[in-house]
Design a protein around this motif. Structure first.
Motif, short mmCIF file in Angstrom:
data_model
loop_
_atom_site.label_atom_id
_atom_site.label_comp_id
_atom_site.label_asym_id
_atom_site.label_seq_id
_atom_site.Cartn_x
_atom_site.Cartn_y
_atom_site.Cartn_z
N LEU A 184 10.36 -101.07 -12.76
CA LEU A 184 9.31 -100.45 -13.56
C LEU A 184 9.28 -101.05 -14.95
CD1 LEU A 184 9.64 -96.71 -12.57
CD2 LEU A 184 7.95 -98.37 -11.84
N ASP A 236 -3.44 -96.33 -16.44
CA ASP A 236 -3.22 -95.53 -15.25
C ASP A 236 -1.81 -95.74 -14.73
OD1 ASP A 236 -4.51 -93.72 -13.47
OD2 ASP A 236 -4.37 -95.25 -11.94
N PHE A 237 -1.41 -96.99 -14.74
CA PHE A 237 -0.08 -97.35 -14.27
C PHE A 237 0.99 -96.72 -15.15
CE2 PHE A 237 3.20 -100.61 -15.29
CZ PHE A 237 4.00 -100.40 -14.19
N GLU A 238 0.82 -96.80 -16.41
CA GLU A 238 1.82 -96.26 -17.32
C GLU A 238 1.85 -94.74 -17.29
OE1 GLU A 238 2.18 -97.96 -21.17
OE2 GLU A 238 1.41 -99.87 -20.48
N ALA A 291 2.50 -105.36 -18.24
CA ALA A 291 1.29 -104.64 -18.65
C ALA A 291 1.09 -104.75 -20.15
CB ALA A 291 1.40 -103.18 -18.23
N GLU A 293 1.38 -93.02 -14.69
CA GLU A 293 2.18 -92.73 -13.51
C GLU A 293 3.66 -92.84 -13.83
OE1 GLU A 293 1.48 -94.64 -9.67
OE2 GLU A 293 -0.59 -94.80 -10.26
N ILE A 294 4.00 -93.88 -14.53
CA ILE A 294 5.40 -94.11 -14.87
C ILE A 294 5.91 -92.98 -15.75
CG2 ILE A 294 6.90 -95.54 -16.28
CD1 ILE A 294 5.71 -97.92 -15.12
N ARG A 315 7.49 -104.25 -14.91
CA ARG A 315 6.04 -104.08 -14.75
C ARG A 315 5.41 -103.61 -16.06
NH1 ARG A 315 4.04 -100.95 -9.62
NH2 ARG A 315 2.11 -101.61 -10.53
N ILE A 316 6.13 -102.77 -16.76
CA ILE A 316 5.63 -102.32 -18.06
C ILE A 316 5.51 -103.51 -19.01
CG2 ILE A 316 6.17 -100.98 -20.11
CD1 ILE A 316 7.40 -98.92 -18.28
N GLU A 369 -6.31 -100.08 -16.15
CA GLU A 369 -5.34 -100.10 -15.05
C GLU A 369 -3.93 -99.94 -15.59
OE1 GLU A 369 -5.79 -103.44 -12.49
OE2 GLU A 369 -7.95 -103.13 -12.32
N ALA A 370 -3.68 -100.59 -16.70
CA ALA A 370 -2.36 -100.47 -17.31
C ALA A 370 -2.10 -99.03 -17.74
CB ALA A 370 -2.25 -101.41 -18.50
#
Ligand SMILES: [Zn+2]
Length: 83
Positions: A65, A44-46, A72, A48-49, A68-69, A41-42
């Motif tokens: 952001l 995927d999230f990163e 993560a 995106e970022i 959130r990073i 998930e991290a």
């Protein structure tokens, strides 16, 4: 199975997303991600970022952001203050 350390993997993710890792490292990370949903998930999230940053602002990103990073990367529990 040796999946390595999660926080270490997440740190590697930065380089992975930056294309700075060797193929060998990529494989190791990918294998870890497949066996570790939180890291996946991290990732995927990163990812995106990274896209967001690449498109919008290469040199700086919103504090949101960034926070959130940081979460993560540390596998920190999400702060329940989002209500
Ligand atoms: Zn992990």
């Amino acid at each position: 199975m040796d999946h390595g350390d999660c926080s270490e993997t997440l740190h590697e993710l930065y380089h992975f997303l930056d294309g700075e890792l060797t193929d060998e490292k990529r494989v190791l990370i990918t294998e870890h991600l497949e066996g570790c949903p939180p890291c996946f998930e991290a990732f995927d999230f990163e990812a995106e970022i990274k896209q967001y940053v690449a498109q919008k602002c290469r040199d700086r990103m919103p504090d949101d952001l960034r926070a959130r990073i940081a979460q993560a990367i540390g596998h920190a529990e999400p702060d329940a203050s989002s209500t």
